[in-house]
Scaffold this active site. Structure first.
Site, mmCIF file in Angstrom:
data_model
loop_
_atom_site.group_PDB
_atom_site.id
_atom_site.type_symbol
_atom_site.label_atom_id
_atom_site.label_comp_id
_atom_site.label_asym_id
_atom_site.label_seq_id
_atom_site.Cartn_x
_atom_site.Cartn_y
_atom_site.Cartn_z
ATOM 1 N N LYS B 76 -11.774 -32.184 77.352
ATOM 2 C CA LYS B 76 -12.194 -33.548 76.722
ATOM 3 C C LYS B 76 -11.224 -33.328 75.604
ATOM 4 O O LYS B 76 -11.241 -32.880 75.379
ATOM 5 C CB LYS B 76 -13.221 -32.938 76.667
ATOM 6 C CG LYS B 76 -14.265 -33.901 75.573
ATOM 7 C CD LYS B 76 -15.311 -33.281 75.196
ATOM 8 C CE LYS B 76 -16.456 -34.867 74.610
ATOM 9 N NZ LYS B 76 -18.317 -34.114 74.029
ATOM 10 N N SER B 151 -21.665 -37.841 75.123
ATOM 11 C CA SER B 151 -20.498 -38.257 74.805
ATOM 12 C C SER B 151 -18.976 -37.523 75.777
ATOM 13 O O SER B 151 -17.975 -37.949 75.143
ATOM 14 C CB SER B 151 -19.657 -37.634 73.347
ATOM 15 O OG SER B 151 -19.228 -36.686 73.187
ATOM 16 N N SER B 175 -24.331 -33.542 74.817
ATOM 17 C CA SER B 175 -23.095 -34.384 75.628
ATOM 18 C C SER B 175 -23.101 -33.988 76.260
ATOM 19 O O SER B 175 -21.751 -34.366 77.357
ATOM 20 C CB SER B 175 -21.873 -34.089 73.854
ATOM 21 O OG SER B 175 -22.436 -35.868 73.729
#
Lengths: 489, 485
Positions: B76, B151, B175
């Protein structure tokens, strides 16, 4: 109404830079004077993703301070974020302590004034908390721009907050000096005021005696005792003038300008930041176990108060001498080293020399006692020669000056070398003194007659002549005795 | 090879059936082909990946391979990676190349894993749909008109479309788990403090925790084992002995007590999600588990508490993005205040600004007690609820998200609707507990549904064990979106 109708109320906030090798939340060095930004790690420049890790050495110094002032060392204290934007504050917040500081309460006894007017006073402390310093903005080196130096960012500070206990600039300065001596005494701060290691903010207000507290103004960043005194004096007069002219004091932060000797407003209460304090989620509450406090307690040096009492009790010094000799760690260390070399029986004589001739000479040369060219062993050597009548006090001054100038070498027996080399050994041989006395009497018949006519002054002149003829080496007591017996005979 | 579990990739690499360079190339080529449609990656690091793969091959040849040596993965874009852009999905960091690696990145590099690139995400991890990315939304491979969740949307998409076998993510309010559910993959967020936060760009420090995505619980276990561990640079990192999260994978589920919070099964859950969750729970009972109703009476307060605490911390954490030292600075400005205002106004997107404003407000003088302190009290109550529930069960189960993936743009106008999609996941972060989401079937429109398992502190192994046994008996986790086969 006159100025005497006003009572001055002062509280001090002192930022003492803790003398750890690395910063409070990073491993970067705290050494002063490096090239800009060379001592700023990823944590100090607040790169994305970095986290603070508390330096145990900074905590240990806070504990030491808490113990030295008889405060409560909080078993649990909390780091909080103080949020505001400024270019030299890289995270946009300062990590400090807010609701739960590490040191709570405590007190310091100060001595104010000189001589007969001197008095002691106890100043209560509110708290002392750990926090990080900010960096520096450099406005002068760049055209149309400001530079940022983050070497200082993250340097550990102990912010020491007093109660508004002080009633004059003299008391404020005495308190600041006592605090300055203490933090150096317990070796948590180098106390270097030029480098900003010890900075004072003064909260000043005036009121009618017995009345409610007046509105205060805070004078920021005073980095010398002289400025502290000047700034408070100016501020107090300004506040009194303002009030007596029918004005009101607005709460404000002010700066002192050393060039003009005046304070001027930096920001009013209305412009005050809302710092939005909240507990820093990156740091756990600081838990200090009793065992840690006990260990630090065990490693504490003897504190000035205890040392002072010991000087009075064991060394037979006066309270005044003991106070003077424990006013700073360096003086105390120098004195103790001198006594231990000279012997405890000569403590009073050592004290006289350290507080007298040595202090005056250092003062004249603007030197710290730690940098004295005459070391404790050498001074002890000199003191011993006074005590065993090898030299008189007057000759000793001459020997001391020689030692100061490096004559006699660097060894402990330097005084003996000077005495030998310059032939300053006191003459105690009665025969030799008698011979000199007779010569002097023969050459100064006028004085002899005056003395016999009842002029005691003439006797002193004759003593002076004998001493002069002996080049100061004759034992003054013997000279007196022999002279009197000759004249009386 | 593309769809193979980690265990098979490991065997193939060790048997030299495929080299790490070949494996990395395979996935890099898939990224090149699919990324224009999916927007899963913000940065693809082909050069770095091939160099790491080459080093992995040497290590394998020398007989020094570990479980992840030569295994490709995606990070990420919230994790700092030395020499590679770390944007956090923001224009503010659009030009930021980190000079250091996050601890999690270091651990995985040391394990010999091959980083393919950095995945798309909601800006500064604020969002539930990946629509808040400055680089455009990542798209759900099951229907590219839909959101992948957020997210950590890009990481979930990367694993779902097999652009990477495994990926890292972070989970502050769901997330990892929510996008895992939306894209039909497995995702786990461990107990707060298990993975170091050092080098993870902070959103809400007391809630942020790194997590793992994989096609299966077994793959997640392998990744989490390599990511976890004490780090002295993170004061909230837990000093515990290293753990092999795969060690209990095969344990039978006989006697496992699954708590079903009645608050998670009320109105608000879509019918298709309810049907899939019920079927999955029936499967768990077939495997020997029992289910028992429990209650989390304060769970309904999780969203309001979260939207005080997280923005409060974020408003402070994001203060460092001021245009002074790195990141975006406005091209033209007047004085200092103007530089701050313009740089931050230009650098941050709407949702980030909204949370900074909310956070600044709740920490303000006079409001702190009413909001921030109150929310902290709720947080403690929520954590206590879980402890009470664990008196009656070993793990808690329920839907991960109330609905399947929604259409891009559908909830963009109404932030509160968006916030409510995290209603089942947020309480877990407030309590600091581990949570996992695994595929539990499909809802309307063939969109994946996730089942969430919540464990007591340090029960990651148990969650992975339950999910693994479930995956041994079902094949939901092996389904692939046809368009990206």
């Amino acid at each position: 109404m006159s100025r005497t109708d006003w009572e001055v109320v002062i509280g001090l906030e002192v930022h003492a830079q803790l003398n750890t090798a690395s910063k409070i939340f990073s491993a970067a060095s705290t050494a002063f004077g490096a090239e800009a930004n060379r001592q700023a790690s990823a944590v100090d420049i607040a790169l994305p993703g970095v986290l603070p890790v508390l330096n145990r050495g900074a905590v240990e110094r806070a504990i030491r301070f808490g113990l030295a002032i008889g405060a409560t060392v909080a078993p649990r204290s909390v780091f909080a974020r103080k949020n505001y934007f400024y270019p030299d504050l890289p995270k946009g917040y300062q990590i400090s302590q807010f609701e739960l500081p590490v040191v709570q309460g405590g007190a310091i006894t100060i001595r104010v004034g000189e001589g007969d007017k001197a008095y002691e006073k106890t100043v209560t402390l509110t708290r002392a908390h750990l926090e990080e310093d900010a960096g520096k903005s450099l406005h002068e080196d760049f055209h149309g721009m400001s530079g940022i130096d983050l070497n200082r960012a993250g340097t550990p500070l102990l912010e020491i907050v007093s109660e508004p206990d002080m009633r004059s600039s003299a008391e404020a300065v005495a308190y600041a000096r006592a605090l300055h001596a203490l933090v150096r005494w317990i070796d948590i701060c180098d106390g270097n005021m030029q480098e900003g290691s010890f900075r004072c903010d003064a909260n000043v207000s005036v009121r009618r005696p017995g009345g409610p507290l007046g509105t205060r103004r805070e004078i920021k960043n005073l980095n010398s005792f002289r400025f502290l005194q000047q700034a408070i004096d100016f501020e107090v007069q300004w506040q009194i003038d303002t009030l007596e002219d029918g004005g009101k004091i607005q709460q404000a932060t002010v700066l002192f300008d050393p060039d003009t000797g005046e304070t001027r407003m930096m920001r009013s209460k209305e412009d005050a930041h809302d710092y939005r304090y909240f507990p820093d989620p990156d740091l756990l509450p600081l838990v200090i176990e009793p065992a840690w406090i006990a260990r630090v307690q065990g490693e504490m040096p003897e504190l000035p108060g205890a040392m002072k009492a010991r000087f009075v009790e064991q060394l037979g010094l006066s309270a005044y001498d003991a106070t003077t000799l424990t006013a700073s760690k360096e003086v105390a260390e120098y004195f103790q080293a001198t006594v231990s070399a000279a012997g405890q029986a000569l403590a009073k004589l050592c004290a006289n020399w350290v507080m007298g001739d040595l202090a005056a000479r250092l003062n004249k040369a603007e030197l710290d006692i730690a940098d004295s060219p005459v070391d404790p062993a050498q001074l002890a050597g000199l003191v011993r020669r006074i005590a065993d009548n090898t030299i008189s006090n007057n000759i000793a001054r001459k020997v001391f000056e020689a030692l100061w100038n490096g004559e006699g070498g660097t060894e402990a027996d330097a005084a003996d070398r000077v005495i030998d080399a310059q032939g300053l050994k006191q003459v105690t041989d009665s025969g030799a003194i008698e011979a000199i006395v007779e010569e002097v009497l023969a050459a100064n018949q006028k004085s002899v007659e005056e003395f016999r006519a009842g002029k005691e002054k003439a006797f002193n002149a004759l003593v002076g002549q004998v001493m002069k003829a002996s080049k100061g080496k004759a034992n003054p007591a013997q000279v007196n005795e022999i002279l009197r017996s000759k004249l009386g005979g | 090879m593309i769809n193979a579990p980690l265990s098979e990739l490991r065997r193939a690499l060790d048997a030299r059936q495929i080299s790490a360079v070949e494996l990395a190339t395979l996935f890099l080529d898939r990224i090149d082909a699919a990324n224009p449609a999916l927007n899963a990656f913000i940065t693809v690091d082909r050069e770095g990946a091939l160099a790491a793969a080459h080093a992995a091959d040497e290590r394998i040849a020398a007989g020094r391979a570990g479980p992840l040596t030569g295994i490709p993965l995606a990070h990420k874009d919230v994790f700092c990676t030395e020499g590679v852009l770390t944007t956090c999905g923001s224009k503010m960091l659009g030009n930021f190349v980190s000079p250091y690696d996050a601890h999690v990145v270091t651990l995985l590099k040391n394990a010999g894993a091959v980083g393919l690139g950095k995945t798309n995400m909601d800006e500064f991890a604020m969002g539930s749909s990946n629509e808040n990315s400055h680089f455009g939304p990542a798209r759900n491979p099951w229907d590219t008109a839909r959101i992948p969740g957020g997210s950590s949307g890009g990481s979930a998409v990367a694993v779902a479309a097999r652009l990477a076998p495994i990926a890292t993510g972070t989970d502050t309010g769901g997330s990892v788990r929510q996008p895992a559910a939306m894209t039909g993959v497995t995702g786990i967020k461990p107990t707060y403090g298990v993975c170091s936060r050092y080098g993870m760009v902070a959103y809400a420090s007391s809630l942020d925790q790194a997590g793992a995505f994989g096609a299966s619980a077994a793959d997640c276990a392998a990744l989490l084992t390599a990511m976890a561990g004490f780090d002295e640079r993170d004061s909230t990192s837990l000093e515990r002995p290293a753990e092999d999260y795969a060690r209990d994978l095969d344990k039978p589920l006989t006697g496992l007590r699954i708590g079903l919070p009645k608050e998670f099964f009320g109105p608000g859950m879509a019918d298709d999600v309810r049907a899939a969750v019920d079927a999955a729970l029936a499967e768990y009972r077939k495997l020997g588990a029992t289910t028992v109703e429990v209650s989390l009476p304060n769970a309904k307060l999780a969203i309001p508490a979260y939207y005080v605490i997280a923005p409060a911390e974020a408003s402070s954490n994001l203060s460092r993005f001021d245009g002074v030292r790195y990141g975006h600075r406005a091209a033209e400005y007047g004085d200092l205040a103007d530089m701050y205002q313009k740089s931050r106004a230009q650098g941050f997107g709407a949702e980030v600004k909204r949370r900074i404003l909310v956070g600044t407000y709740v920490l303000s003088h006079g409001y702190y007690d009413a909001y921030y302190l109150k929310a902290q009290k709720l947080r403690r109550l929520i954590a206590q609820d879980f402890q009470a529930a664990f008196q009656h069960c070993d793990v808690i189960a329920g839907p991960t998200s109330p609905t399947t993936a929604w259409a891009i743009g559908e909830k963009s106008e109404d932030p509160v609707q968006m916030y409510l999609s995290d209603i089942y996941t947020i309480a877990v972060n407030l309590a600091g507990l581990p949570g996992l989401s695994h595929p539990a079937g499909f809802g309307a429109g063939d969109l994946p549904v996730g089942l969430q398992l919540i464990g007591d502190y340090f029960a990651e192994g148990r969650l992975l064990n339950a999910a693994h046994r479930f995956q041994q008996a079902t094949d939901w986790h092996t389904r692939r979106p046809a368009a990206f086969a």
